[in-house]
Design a protein around this motif. Structure first.
Motif, PDB file in Angstrom:
ATOM      1  N   MET A 196      50.197  31.402  30.017  1.00  0.00           N
ATOM      2  CA  MET A 196      50.385  32.201  31.230  1.00  0.00           C
ATOM      3  C   MET A 196      49.550  31.608  32.349  1.00  0.00           C
ATOM      4  N   HIS A 213      35.702  35.970  32.794  1.00  0.00           N
ATOM      5  CA  HIS A 213      36.284  36.553  31.583  1.00  0.00           C
ATOM      6  C   HIS A 213      36.825  37.974  31.758  1.00  0.00           C
ATOM      7  N   LEU A 246      39.987  36.268  35.157  1.00  0.00           N
ATOM      8  CA  LEU A 246      41.095  35.362  34.785  1.00  0.00           C
ATOM      9  C   LEU A 246      42.151  36.050  33.918  1.00  0.00           C
ATOM     10  N   LYS A 290      45.976  36.169  34.980  1.00  0.00           N
ATOM     11  CA  LYS A 290      47.073  35.648  34.138  1.00  0.00           C
ATOM     12  C   LYS A 290      48.168  36.694  33.963  1.00  0.00           C
ATOM     13  N   ASP A 347      33.081  38.846  21.999  1.00  0.00           N
ATOM     14  CA  ASP A 347      32.792  37.997  20.848  1.00  0.00           C
ATOM     15  C   ASP A 347      31.919  36.838  21.338  1.00  0.00           C
ATOM     16  N   MET A 362      32.274  33.694  21.937  1.00  0.00           N
ATOM     17  CA  MET A 362      32.802  32.798  22.968  1.00  0.00           C
ATOM     18  C   MET A 362      32.885  33.499  24.323  1.00  0.00           C
ATOM     19  N   LEU A 367      45.060  26.007  33.582  1.00  0.00           N
ATOM     20  CA  LEU A 367      44.057  26.422  32.605  1.00  0.00           C
ATOM     21  C   LEU A 367      43.489  25.197  31.900  1.00  0.00           C
ATOM     22  N   HIS A 417      45.434  23.695  29.052  1.00  0.00           N
ATOM     23  CA  HIS A 417      46.593  22.868  29.388  1.00  0.00           C
ATOM     24  C   HIS A 417      46.161  21.481  29.860  1.00  0.00           C
ATOM     25  N   CYS A 427      47.046  33.498  21.354  1.00  0.00           N
ATOM     26  CA  CYS A 427      47.373  34.758  22.035  1.00  0.00           C
ATOM     27  C   CYS A 427      47.436  34.599  23.544  1.00  0.00           C
ATOM     28  N   ASP A 428      46.715  33.594  24.086  1.00  0.00           N
ATOM     29  CA  ASP A 428      46.647  33.380  25.540  1.00  0.00           C
ATOM     30  C   ASP A 428      45.977  34.549  26.261  1.00  0.00           C
ATOM     31  N   THR A 429      45.265  35.400  25.534  1.00  0.00           N
ATOM     32  CA  THR A 429      44.599  36.556  26.163  1.00  0.00           C
ATOM     33  C   THR A 429      43.137  36.690  25.704  1.00  0.00           C
ATOM     34  N   SER A 430      42.479  35.613  25.415  1.00  0.00           N
ATOM     35  CA  SER A 430      41.060  35.534  25.019  1.00  0.00           C
ATOM     36  C   SER A 430      40.694  36.350  23.787  1.00  0.00           C
ATOM     37  N   GLN A 431      41.633  36.566  22.909  1.00  0.00           N
ATOM     38  CA  GLN A 431      41.294  37.325  21.701  1.00  0.00           C
ATOM     39  C   GLN A 431      41.292  36.475  20.427  1.00  0.00           C
ATOM     40  N   GLY A 452      41.076  33.043  19.711  1.00  0.00           N
ATOM     41  CA  GLY A 452      40.134  31.951  19.478  1.00  0.00           C
ATOM     42  C   GLY A 452      40.751  30.634  19.028  1.00  0.00           C
ATOM     43  N   LYS A 469      36.516  29.839  25.038  1.00  0.00           N
ATOM     44  CA  LYS A 469      37.966  29.956  24.865  1.00  0.00           C
ATOM     45  C   LYS A 469      38.656  29.274  26.047  1.00  0.00           C
ATOM     46  N   CYS A 508      41.588  28.956  27.008  1.00  0.00           N
ATOM     47  CA  CYS A 508      42.697  29.626  27.704  1.00  0.00           C
ATOM     48  C   CYS A 508      42.175  30.549  28.780  1.00  0.00           C
ATOM     49  N   THR A 509      40.854  30.771  28.816  1.00  0.00           N
ATOM     50  CA  THR A 509      40.282  31.715  29.769  1.00  0.00           C
ATOM     51  C   THR A 509      39.330  30.996  30.719  1.00  0.00           C
ATOM     52  N   LEU A 510      39.569  29.702  30.883  1.00  0.00           N
ATOM     53  CA  LEU A 510      38.863  28.935  31.907  1.00  0.00           C
ATOM     54  C   LEU A 510      39.897  28.152  32.699  1.00  0.00           C
TER      55      LEU A 510
END
Lengths: 285, 157
Positions: A1, A35, A38, A42, A103, A105, B23, B26, B41-45, B47, B59, B61-63
């Motif tokens: 996304m 965190h 973003l 998305k 968590d 990370m 991201l 990518h 998941c693309d939602t920081s869950q 890992g 993670k 996907c969250t940067l």
């Protein structure tokens, strides 16, 4: 996304960042660890046209002790708070709260200033900084000002920080030797956000509670001070009956919201349970 | 408006003009061509996208890639040295710490941080520290055993 398109800015000073906020106004958003922001971007819940990344602004991260308070820079990560020997020694409940966010990370990137500014109703820090009577230092075009925690959280995801201001510091009074503190939460099983969270800071003198400070997060649209619980503890010895009676007051003044995690009735019950646990844990310290 | 981003991944410098909204995961997968880092998941869950950024497990996907400008990154491809698997990789093999393997790169990058911070973790500590990594096959049992085994073998070296 992918987030929607935006222009990216990396100011080198707080002044430059403030100038960007002044120039782009509501089209600009500040980026700290990203965190909270973003994920929202998305999902296209947030679509700022200008993203102002604070990572190159020196001096915004770090923890020091000054005038009886811990001074925590807004860009200090949850991991830095959780692992700081200074925080563990002077204000252990703050380190314990940080350690319960998300968590490992997430805690490596997420920041105290970002979390507080985002003011997610299920965030962990708000309960604890209410219990600890923290102050937030913000900088704006007219200079610095300090906001007491009781004036900080305004409504759902809204704080007293103005659109042209930046939260730069959190000041947390050091916990005295006769102060017991605890934060207890019921985490959402997947996201680890607080379905409810209660923080307690109790000062006991001569066997009786001389100061009680209780913060609640998770259940309502914003974090609040549990004044009913505080009043029920003040001047009393911390016996089982007192703790139970005080915990029963936890839902007073909380605009409990039903959601996928539970009904109003269920969350109201959880508030009482976790208030009791937080008071009991604080009483033991 | 594209922005030039330069970062070092597994000792190799990569420099690309990217949209600020790209991201980091990518950048790593599509521009650096390192597809060991997964998007789950693309939602920081979950890992699955965990990498090491300047010494910390994050993670990706969250940067944003632009946030990693100038960074030192290690991905799963950077763990093996001279054709020899990293002890944590060996341990996942030895203890069968995977089934489908999708979560494995993230699990191993997360495990590396667990053992860096605590070289001798208890089973409970490992399970707690793995909170940010989801596996839908193994039930985590052999993953935990693999990390315990890696701790033992790394202590002997």
């Amino acid at each position: 996304m992918y987030p929607a398109q935006f222009d990216y800015h990396t100011p080198g000073t707080v002044k430059e960042a403030l100038d960007l906020l002044g120039k782009y106004k509501d089209d600009a958003k500040l980026l700290a660890g990203g965190h909270s922001l973003l994920p929202a971007m998305k999902f296209r819940l947030a679509r700022p046209a200008h993203l102002v990344d604070l990572r190159k602004v020196p001096g915004l991260a770090g923890i020091k002790e000054e005038g009886g308070s811990l001074v925590i820079g807004a860009m200090t990560t949850h991991w830095a708070v959780e692992s700081s020997p200074l925080v563990k020694a002077k204000c252990p409940v703050l380190a314990q709260t940080a350690a319960q966010i998300g968590d490992p990370m997430v805690r490596n990137m997420g920041t105290i200033g970002g979390s507080l500014s985002h003011a997610d109703p299920a965030a962990d820090y708000p309960a604890t900084i209410i219990a600890l009577n923290a102050e937030m230092v913000v900088e704006g075009p007219k200079g610095k000002r300090t906001i007491k925690v009781d004036d900080f959280f305004k409504s759902l995801m809204t704080t007293a920080v103005g659109p042209d201001e930046i939260l730069t510091e959190v000041r947390v009074p050091v916990c005295g030797a006769n102060v017991g503190c605890a934060y207890m939460k019921f985490p959402h099983p997947a996201s680890r956000f607080a379905v409810v969270g209660v923080a307690a800071a109790l000062t006991v003198e001569g066997g009786k509670v001389s100061k009680a400070s209780i913060g609640i997060t998770g259940a309502g649209t914003k974090a609040v001070r549990a004044k009913g619980v505080e009043a029920a503890l003040l001047g009393k010895a911390l016996d089982a009956a007192t703790i139970q009676a005080a915990a029963e007051k936890a839902p007073d003044g909380v605009d409990v919201q039903a959601d996928l995690q539970g009904s109003v009735e269920y969350k109201t019950h959880l508030l009482k349970v976790f208030a009791k646990r937080a008071i009991e844990a604080a009483a033991k310290k | 408006m594209k922005t030039k981003v330069t970062m070092t991944i597994n000792g190799v410098s990569y420099s690309h003009e990217v949209e600020p909204r790209m991201l980091l995961v990518h950048f790593i997968r599509e521009l650096a061509g390192l597809t060991g880092t997964h998007v789950g998941c693309d939602t920081s869950q979950c890992g699955a996208c965990t990498i090491n950024l300047n010494g910390l497990a994050v993670k990706s996907c969250t940067l944003l890639a632009v946030q990693a400008d100038g960074a030192q990154i290690t991905t799963i491809e950077g763990l093996a040295k001279d054709g020899k698997l990293h002890p944590i990789q060996e341990a996942f093999w030895e203890k069968h710490g995977l089934q489908c393997g999708f979560c494995t790169p993230g699990m191993i990058m997360s495990a590396a941080q667990i053992l860096q911070r605590n070289p001798n973790p208890s089973e409970a500590e490992i399970r707690h520290e793995l909170e940010g990594n989801l596996c839908r096959c193994t039930g985590y049992h052999n993953i935990v055993k693999a990390i315990q085994y890696a701790a033992e073998t790394m202590a002997k070296r």
